[in-house]
Design a protein around this motif. Structure first.
Motif, PDB file in Angstrom:
ATOM      1  N   GLY A   1      59.133  53.291  68.000  1.00  0.00           N
ATOM      2  CA  GLY A   1      58.413  53.123  68.203  1.00  0.00           C
ATOM      3  C   GLY A   1      57.858  51.857  70.008  1.00  0.00           C
ATOM      4  O   GLY A   1      56.406  51.869  70.204  1.00  0.00           O
ATOM      5  N   VAL A   2      59.160  52.513  70.505  1.00  0.00           N
ATOM      6  CA  VAL A   2      59.132  51.295  71.721  1.00  0.00           C
ATOM      7  C   VAL A   2      59.674  52.197  72.506  1.00  0.00           C
ATOM      8  O   VAL A   2      60.106  53.410  72.925  1.00  0.00           O
ATOM      9  N   LEU A   3      58.896  52.182  73.578  1.00  0.00           N
ATOM     10  CA  LEU A   3      59.120  52.880  74.976  1.00  0.00           C
ATOM     11  C   LEU A   3      60.278  52.740  75.141  1.00  0.00           C
ATOM     12  O   LEU A   3      60.245  51.466  76.030  1.00  0.00           O
ATOM     13  N   TYR A   4      61.361  53.403  75.977  1.00  0.00           N
ATOM     14  CA  TYR A   4      62.901  53.134  76.678  1.00  0.00           C
ATOM     15  C   TYR A   4      62.575  54.278  78.060  1.00  0.00           C
ATOM     16  O   TYR A   4      61.943  55.122  77.528  1.00  0.00           O
ATOM     17  N   TYR A   5      63.478  53.578  78.877  1.00  0.00           N
ATOM     18  CA  TYR A   5      63.794  54.930  79.528  1.00  0.00           C
ATOM     19  C   TYR A   5      65.783  55.250  79.402  1.00  0.00           C
ATOM     20  O   TYR A   5      65.897  53.997  79.614  1.00  0.00           O
ATOM     21  N   GLN A   6      65.461  56.670  79.637  1.00  0.00           N
ATOM     22  CA  GLN A   6      66.866  56.105  80.357  1.00  0.00           C
ATOM     23  C   GLN A   6      66.540  57.056  82.534  1.00  0.00           C
ATOM     24  O   GLN A   6      66.073  57.941  82.565  1.00  0.00           O
ATOM     25  N   LEU A   7      67.647  56.448  82.630  1.00  0.00           N
ATOM     26  CA  LEU A   7      67.275  56.403  84.182  1.00  0.00           C
ATOM     27  C   LEU A   7      68.999  57.162  84.959  1.00  0.00           C
ATOM     28  O   LEU A   7      70.018  56.375  83.865  1.00  0.00           O
ATOM     29  N   ALA A   8      68.926  57.877  85.422  1.00  0.00           N
ATOM     30  CA  ALA A   8      70.380  58.323  86.087  1.00  0.00           C
ATOM     31  C   ALA A   8      70.129  57.783  87.464  1.00  0.00           C
ATOM     32  O   ALA A   8      68.749  58.482  88.380  1.00  0.00           O
ATOM     33  N   VAL A   9      70.713  56.964  87.952  1.00  0.00           N
ATOM     34  CA  VAL A   9      71.194  56.360  89.238  1.00  0.00           C
ATOM     35  C   VAL A   9      72.256  56.153  90.148  1.00  0.00           C
ATOM     36  O   VAL A   9      73.478  56.321  89.384  1.00  0.00           O
ATOM     37  N   ALA A  10      71.865  56.676  91.530  1.00  0.00           N
ATOM     38  CA  ALA A  10      73.107  56.624  92.870  1.00  0.00           C
ATOM     39  C   ALA A  10      73.512  55.213  92.829  1.00  0.00           C
ATOM     40  O   ALA A  10      72.563  55.086  93.816  1.00  0.00           O
ATOM     41  N   VAL A  11      74.858  54.504  92.324  1.00  0.00           N
ATOM     42  CA  VAL A  11      75.035  53.867  92.829  1.00  0.00           C
ATOM     43  C   VAL A  11      75.311  53.998  94.323  1.00  0.00           C
ATOM     44  O   VAL A  11      76.100  53.743  94.857  1.00  0.00           O
ATOM     45  N   ASP A  12      74.841  52.238  95.356  1.00  0.00           N
ATOM     46  CA  ASP A  12      74.885  52.072  96.943  1.00  0.00           C
ATOM     47  C   ASP A  12      76.575  52.008  96.467  1.00  0.00           C
ATOM     48  O   ASP A  12      76.833  51.163  96.024  1.00  0.00           O
TER      49      ASP A  12
ATOM     50  N   LEU B   1      76.656  59.546  88.860  1.00  0.00           N
ATOM     51  CA  LEU B   1      75.556  58.181  88.275  1.00  0.00           C
ATOM     52  C   LEU B   1      75.751  57.827  87.010  1.00  0.00           C
ATOM     53  O   LEU B   1      76.032  58.510  86.614  1.00  0.00           O
ATOM     54  N   ARG B   2      75.087  56.482  87.296  1.00  0.00           N
ATOM     55  CA  ARG B   2      75.100  55.956  86.717  1.00  0.00           C
ATOM     56  C   ARG B   2      74.190  56.085  85.167  1.00  0.00           C
ATOM     57  O   ARG B   2      72.853  56.627  86.068  1.00  0.00           O
ATOM     58  N   ASP B   3      74.529  55.903  84.067  1.00  0.00           N
ATOM     59  CA  ASP B   3      73.539  56.056  83.112  1.00  0.00           C
ATOM     60  C   ASP B   3      73.176  54.538  83.002  1.00  0.00           C
ATOM     61  O   ASP B   3      73.464  53.728  81.851  1.00  0.00           O
ATOM     62  N   ILE B   4      71.538  54.615  82.645  1.00  0.00           N
ATOM     63  CA  ILE B   4      71.103  53.448  82.300  1.00  0.00           C
ATOM     64  C   ILE B   4      69.612  53.688  81.664  1.00  0.00           C
ATOM     65  O   ILE B   4      68.635  54.697  81.121  1.00  0.00           O
ATOM     66  N   ARG B   5      69.716  52.069  80.581  1.00  0.00           N
ATOM     67  CA  ARG B   5      69.185  53.052  78.941  1.00  0.00           C
ATOM     68  C   ARG B   5      68.443  51.247  78.805  1.00  0.00           C
ATOM     69  O   ARG B   5      69.364  50.929  78.709  1.00  0.00           O
TER      70      ARG B   5
END
Length: 70
Positions: A17-28, A34-38
């Motif tokens: 019941g809690v909102l999370y985000y999974q991001l694929a990020v191109a790190v400078d 791509l770095r996976d961020i949750r």
């Protein structure tokens, strides 16, 4: 330690019941990966979308906060 990058993919999801985000990020400064961020909704800015320039904090290889760069 803060790092900078660009969000490539955003996938919101709920866990217990809690909102999370999974991001694929191109790190400078990092190539070819791509770095996976949750991260929980309360540790990221409102409404992240692909293309956002971000800054994120890392402690012991865990992302603790994501901020949008202006």
């Amino acid at each position: 330690m803060a790092k900078h990058g660009t969000v490539r993919v955003v996938k919101p999801y709920e866990l217990h019941g809690v909102l999370y985000y999974q991001l694929a990020v191109a790190v400078d400064g990092e190539r070819d990966a791509l770095r996976d961020i949750r991260i929980c909704h309360d540790s990221i800015y409102d409404r992240p979308v692909a293309g956002d320039d971000i800054e994120f904090d890392i402690v012991l290889s865990v992302v603790t906060e994501v901020r949008k760069r202006t």
